[in-house]
Design a protein around this motif. Structure first.
Motif, PDB file in Angstrom:
ATOM      1  N   GLY A  31     -21.822  59.065   2.226  1.00 22.82           N
ATOM      2  CA  GLY A  31     -21.229  57.990   1.433  1.00 22.82           C
ATOM      3  C   GLY A  31     -19.864  57.557   1.913  1.00 22.82           C
ATOM      4  N   ARG A  32     -19.367  56.520   1.271  1.00 23.34           N
ATOM      5  CA  ARG A  32     -18.074  55.947   1.612  1.00 23.34           C
ATOM      6  C   ARG A  32     -16.960  56.904   1.190  1.00 23.34           C
ATOM      7  N   GLN A  33     -16.020  57.136   2.098  1.00 19.05           N
ATOM      8  CA  GLN A  33     -14.922  58.065   1.873  1.00 19.05           C
ATOM      9  C   GLN A  33     -13.600  57.308   1.921  1.00 19.05           C
ATOM     10  N   ARG A  34     -12.706  57.637   1.000  1.00 19.72           N
ATOM     11  CA  ARG A  34     -11.372  57.039   1.031  1.00 19.72           C
ATOM     12  C   ARG A  34     -10.557  57.721   2.118  1.00 19.72           C
ATOM     13  N   TRP A  35      -9.847  56.920   2.900  1.00 25.19           N
ATOM     14  CA  TRP A  35      -9.027  57.432   3.996  1.00 25.19           C
ATOM     15  C   TRP A  35      -7.794  58.134   3.438  1.00 25.19           C
ATOM     16  N   GLN A  36      -7.575  59.375   3.857  1.00 26.90           N
ATOM     17  CA  GLN A  36      -6.419  60.154   3.437  1.00 26.90           C
ATOM     18  C   GLN A  36      -5.728  60.697   4.695  1.00 26.90           C
ATOM     19  N   PRO A  37      -4.756  59.953   5.221  1.00 23.66           N
ATOM     20  CA  PRO A  37      -4.175  60.318   6.514  1.00 23.66           C
ATOM     21  C   PRO A  37      -3.481  61.681   6.538  1.00 23.66           C
ATOM     22  N   LYS A  38      -2.780  62.051   5.485  1.00 26.44           N
ATOM     23  CA  LYS A  38      -2.093  63.357   5.480  1.00 26.44           C
ATOM     24  C   LYS A  38      -3.096  64.500   5.521  1.00 26.44           C
ATOM     25  N   ARG A  39      -4.151  64.370   4.740  1.00 25.71           N
ATOM     26  CA  ARG A  39      -5.191  65.406   4.718  1.00 25.71           C
ATOM     27  C   ARG A  39      -5.890  65.477   6.078  1.00 25.71           C
ATOM     28  N   THR A  40      -6.078  64.327   6.699  1.00 30.10           N
ATOM     29  CA  THR A  40      -6.733  64.292   8.006  1.00 30.10           C
ATOM     30  C   THR A  40      -5.862  64.962   9.065  1.00 30.10           C
ATOM     31  N   LEU A  41      -4.570  64.697   9.037  1.00 25.49           N
ATOM     32  CA  LEU A  41      -3.660  65.348   9.992  1.00 25.49           C
ATOM     33  C   LEU A  41      -3.612  66.854   9.769  1.00 25.49           C
ATOM     34  N   ALA A  42      -3.592  67.282   8.519  1.00 25.15           N
ATOM     35  CA  ALA A  42      -3.595  68.719   8.219  1.00 25.15           C
ATOM     36  C   ALA A  42      -4.891  69.360   8.725  1.00 25.15           C
ATOM     37  N   ARG A  43      -6.017  68.694   8.508  1.00 21.58           N
ATOM     38  CA  ARG A  43      -7.308  69.201   8.983  1.00 21.58           C
ATOM     39  C   ARG A  43      -7.315  69.289  10.506  1.00 21.58           C
ATOM     40  N   LEU A  44      -6.761  68.262  11.167  1.00 22.40           N
ATOM     41  CA  LEU A  44      -6.714  68.248  12.621  1.00 22.40           C
ATOM     42  C   LEU A  44      -5.861  69.403  13.154  1.00 22.40           C
ATOM     43  N   LEU A  45      -4.756  69.685  12.510  1.00 22.03           N
ATOM     44  CA  LEU A  45      -3.911  70.797  12.913  1.00 22.03           C
ATOM     45  C   LEU A  45      -4.631  72.135  12.730  1.00 22.03           C
ATOM     46  N   LEU A  46      -5.265  72.319  11.590  1.00 22.36           N
ATOM     47  CA  LEU A  46      -5.981  73.571  11.324  1.00 22.36           C
ATOM     48  C   LEU A  46      -7.131  73.770  12.311  1.00 22.36           C
ATOM     49  N   VAL A  47      -7.899  72.723  12.563  1.00 22.25           N
ATOM     50  CA  VAL A  47      -9.022  72.825  13.492  1.00 22.25           C
ATOM     51  C   VAL A  47      -8.512  73.086  14.913  1.00 22.25           C
ATOM     52  N   SER A  48      -7.360  72.537  15.256  1.00 25.73           N
ATOM     53  CA  SER A  48      -6.773  72.795  16.574  1.00 25.73           C
ATOM     54  C   SER A  48      -6.409  74.271  16.722  1.00 25.73           C
ATOM     55  N   LEU A  49      -5.897  74.875  15.667  1.00 25.99           N
ATOM     56  CA  LEU A  49      -5.576  76.303  15.710  1.00 25.99           C
ATOM     57  C   LEU A  49      -6.835  77.147  15.876  1.00 25.99           C
ATOM     58  N   VAL A  50      -7.891  76.765  15.207  1.00 28.40           N
ATOM     59  CA  VAL A  50      -9.158  77.486  15.354  1.00 28.40           C
ATOM     60  C   VAL A  50      -9.700  77.298  16.771  1.00 28.40           C
ATOM     61  N   ALA A  51      -9.529  76.106  17.336  1.00 29.79           N
ATOM     62  CA  ALA A  51      -9.979  75.855  18.709  1.00 29.79           C
ATOM     63  C   ALA A  51      -9.239  76.756  19.695  1.00 29.79           C
TER      64      ALA A  51
END
Length: 172
Positions: A31-51
């Protein structure tokens, strides 16, 4: 709550917490998701650490290096493919995106299926002493696929949403 009750409830609370995380992860695939840039950046940082930790596993556990490499390439390709079929739009001054439900849902089912398989084989029941023995190439390959997919998809989505017309504030 008595002190003896909390340790007895810990496995159930942890399972409920993990279940909630999976529910939220799967819900973001549809479904359609509202864009949340801060949450997306936090997710990107966390996933980068796991990578980074997966790269460490590939270096220090050579028997899983190939599967992590293959999983990373596959995840990157899936991420690019998913971006191609993600629709982004601005509606009423808000940014939204609609992910491809088949790709996200398929990856979620892959993760849940692998976890269920490992659990049914008793692999998740041991302590930290069994952690090195549990470095299964298939499991880490799937993890690499999911992490690479998330990195590529989230980064691409971040760039695409920035290219959209800025959300306009209502004038007074």
């Amino acid at each position: 709550m008595p002190a003896a009750v909390l340790p007895a409830l810990t496995p159930y609370l942890a399972t409920a917490g993990i279940g909630w995380l999976y529910y939220r992860r799967i819900r973001r695939s549809f479904g359609r998701q509202r864009w949340q840039p801060k949450r997306t950046l936090a997710r990107l940082l966390l996933v980068s650490l796991v990578a980074v930790s997966l790269i460490g596993a590939a270096v220090f556990l050579p028997h899983v290096g190939v599967s992590i490499g293959i999983g990373s390439v596959l995840g990157g390709v899936l991420g690019v493919f998913a971006l191609k079929y993600t629709h982004a739009q601005v509606t009423d001054g808000q940014r939204f995106y609609t992910p491809n439900p088949w790709i996200g849902g398929g990856l979620s089912l892959l993760l849940l299926g692998r976890l269920a398989w490992r659990w049914s084989q008793g692999a998740l029941a041991g302590g930290s002493a069994q952690a090195a023995q549990q470095a299964n190439p298939l499991t880490l390959g799937i993890a690499a696929t999911l992490i690479a997919y998330s990195l590529v998809y989230t980064s691409g989505l971040l760039l695409r949403m920035r290219q959209l017309a800025p959300a306009q504030t209502p004038s007074d």
